[in-house]
Design an enzyme around this catalytic site. Structure first.
Site, PDB file in Angstrom:
ATOM      1  N   ALA A 152     111.258  94.119  45.975  1.00  0.00           N
ATOM      2  CA  ALA A 152     110.662  93.906  44.647  1.00  0.00           C
ATOM      3  C   ALA A 152     111.041  92.583  43.977  1.00  0.00           C
ATOM      4  O   ALA A 152     110.663  92.353  42.833  1.00  0.00           O
ATOM      5  CB  ALA A 152     110.973  95.078  43.706  1.00  0.00           C
ATOM      6  N   ASP A 153     111.778  91.709  44.670  1.00  0.00           N
ATOM      7  CA  ASP A 153     112.085  90.401  44.087  1.00  0.00           C
ATOM      8  C   ASP A 153     112.366  89.388  45.192  1.00  0.00           C
ATOM      9  O   ASP A 153     113.339  88.632  45.129  1.00  0.00           O
ATOM     10  CB  ASP A 153     113.275  90.490  43.132  1.00  0.00           C
ATOM     11  CG  ASP A 153     113.386  89.268  42.215  1.00  0.00           C
ATOM     12  OD1 ASP A 153     112.375  88.565  42.030  1.00  0.00           O
ATOM     13  OD2 ASP A 153     114.483  89.030  41.688  1.00  0.00           O
ATOM     14  N   ILE A 154     111.505  89.373  46.205  1.00  0.00           N
ATOM     15  CA  ILE A 154     111.664  88.406  47.291  1.00  0.00           C
ATOM     16  C   ILE A 154     111.236  87.027  46.786  1.00  0.00           C
ATOM     17  O   ILE A 154     110.131  86.851  46.279  1.00  0.00           O
ATOM     18  CB  ILE A 154     110.838  88.819  48.526  1.00  0.00           C
ATOM     19  CG1 ILE A 154     111.426  90.089  49.139  1.00  0.00           C
ATOM     20  CG2 ILE A 154     110.802  87.695  49.559  1.00  0.00           C
ATOM     21  CD1 ILE A 154     110.648  90.630  50.328  1.00  0.00           C
ATOM     22  N   ASN A 158     116.638  84.308  46.787  1.00  0.00           N
ATOM     23  CA  ASN A 158     117.233  85.543  47.294  1.00  0.00           C
ATOM     24  C   ASN A 158     117.232  85.620  48.818  1.00  0.00           C
ATOM     25  O   ASN A 158     117.511  86.672  49.388  1.00  0.00           O
ATOM     26  CB  ASN A 158     116.507  86.757  46.710  1.00  0.00           C
ATOM     27  CG  ASN A 158     116.819  86.959  45.242  1.00  0.00           C
ATOM     28  OD1 ASN A 158     117.821  86.444  44.743  1.00  0.00           O
ATOM     29  ND2 ASN A 158     115.972  87.692  44.541  1.00  0.00           N
ATOM     30  N   THR A 192     110.095  88.007  39.549  1.00  0.00           N
ATOM     31  CA  THR A 192     110.041  86.567  39.266  1.00  0.00           C
ATOM     32  C   THR A 192     108.583  86.150  39.304  1.00  0.00           C
ATOM     33  O   THR A 192     107.922  86.295  40.337  1.00  0.00           O
ATOM     34  CB  THR A 192     110.869  85.783  40.295  1.00  0.00           C
ATOM     35  OG1 THR A 192     112.224  86.278  40.263  1.00  0.00           O
ATOM     36  CG2 THR A 192     110.873  84.299  39.979  1.00  0.00           C
TER      37      THR A 192
END
Length: 286
Positions: A152-154, A158, A192
């Site tokens: 959910a935030d690749i 990260n 993001t």
């Protein structure tokens, strides 16, 4: 007032500072990263082995937010511990602990050599490097789907490099999802912006949302910038993504590259490939 308090706590962590996590002492060195949830430092145990420690300063938040933040920290610790060892593309969790007397959470992890963002300087990557990185990103996606975890935030920040190998980190927004389901209704829009899929703005996040995020990274590695980059105004960018505004693809020599970008960035999630389909694509070549 919360921000001032968090800053003062951070300032206390000098090179002479040590922390204790489940009885193991670690000496704190320099800051290597900062995010909305925590600050990451380089540290070393008593044998000199170096790690990254992610420190969560819960006192910086209003009282009503502290318990949910602690729960989120514990959830991320459990997920990372579960993933450690399942694939070489997951950052290795060493230990984590919430210290109520300090109101601080410590997460000791494998130390990387920097993140993918540091290799993206606003220009296209060398084609061979781009494809090598893409193959590893697909391996990350496959490992996540095998583990039934949605990240959910690749995003490039990260994705950490460890001895040349890409590894995913920061699972603060991650959640488990049964393989029988492709997405989950979420209570708020989080992530993001440049890497968020259209369905996220409809409070739906799933495996295909991670595929979109990876597709944005591939687009950025190809063109030097993500889609919708020219939209500086945040509200305009949110509107463009949420309304599924068509993406522009400048010409490329590799038609397989163009095809896989278009598939990953299909505006409707149901038309995007799975991680397993990406493995079989000619551009990936796994």
């Amino acid at each position: 007032m919360g921000t001032a308090l968090s800053t003062s706590i951070s300032d206390l962590l000098s090179p002479k500072t040590s922390i204790v996590v489940h009885g193991q002492t670690y000496r704190i060195f320099n800051i290597i990263g900062k995010g909305g949830e925590a600050t990451v430092y380089r540290c070393a145990d008593t044998k000199g082995n170096q790690y990254a420690v992610k420190i969560f300063y819960f006192s910086r938040y209003p009282p009503f937010q502290i318990r949910p933040r602690i729960d989120g920290f514990m959830k991320e610790g459990r997920i990372l511990s579960y993933l450690s060892g399942r694939s070489p593309h997951f950052i290795r969790m060493v230990d984590y602990e919430y210290r109520p007397n300090e109101n601080i959470g410590y997460m000791i992890m494998e130390l990387g050599d920097g993140n993918l963002r540091q290799h993206l300087q606003g220009v296209p990557l060398n084609p061979n490097v781009r494809r090598m990185y893409w193959q590893q990103i697909v391996s990350i996606l496959t490992a996540l789907q095998d583990a039934k975890i949605v990240h959910a935030d690749i995003k490039p920040e990260n994705v950490i490099l460890v001895d040349g190998l890409l590894k995913i980190t920061d699972l603060s927004l991650a959640f488990g999802l049964p393989s029988t389901r492709q997405a989950m209704q979420v209570s708020m829009v989080r992530g993001t912006l440049d890497y968020m899929a259209p369905e996220v703005f409809a409070y739906q996040t799933g495996f295909k949302s991670d595929i979109w995020s990876a597709g944005v990274i591939l687009y950025e590695m190809t063109y030097g910038r993500p889609p919708y980059f020219d939209l500086i105004n945040r509200e305009q960018k949110v509107d463009a993504i949420a309304r599924m505004t068509p993406i522009i693809y400048p010409p490329v020599d590799d038609l397989y590259l163009l095809d896989i970008m278009q598939k990953c960035l299909a505006l409707s999630a149901r038309f995007r490939p799975t991680a397993y389909h990406l493995q079989e694509h000619p551009y990936t070549g796994l």
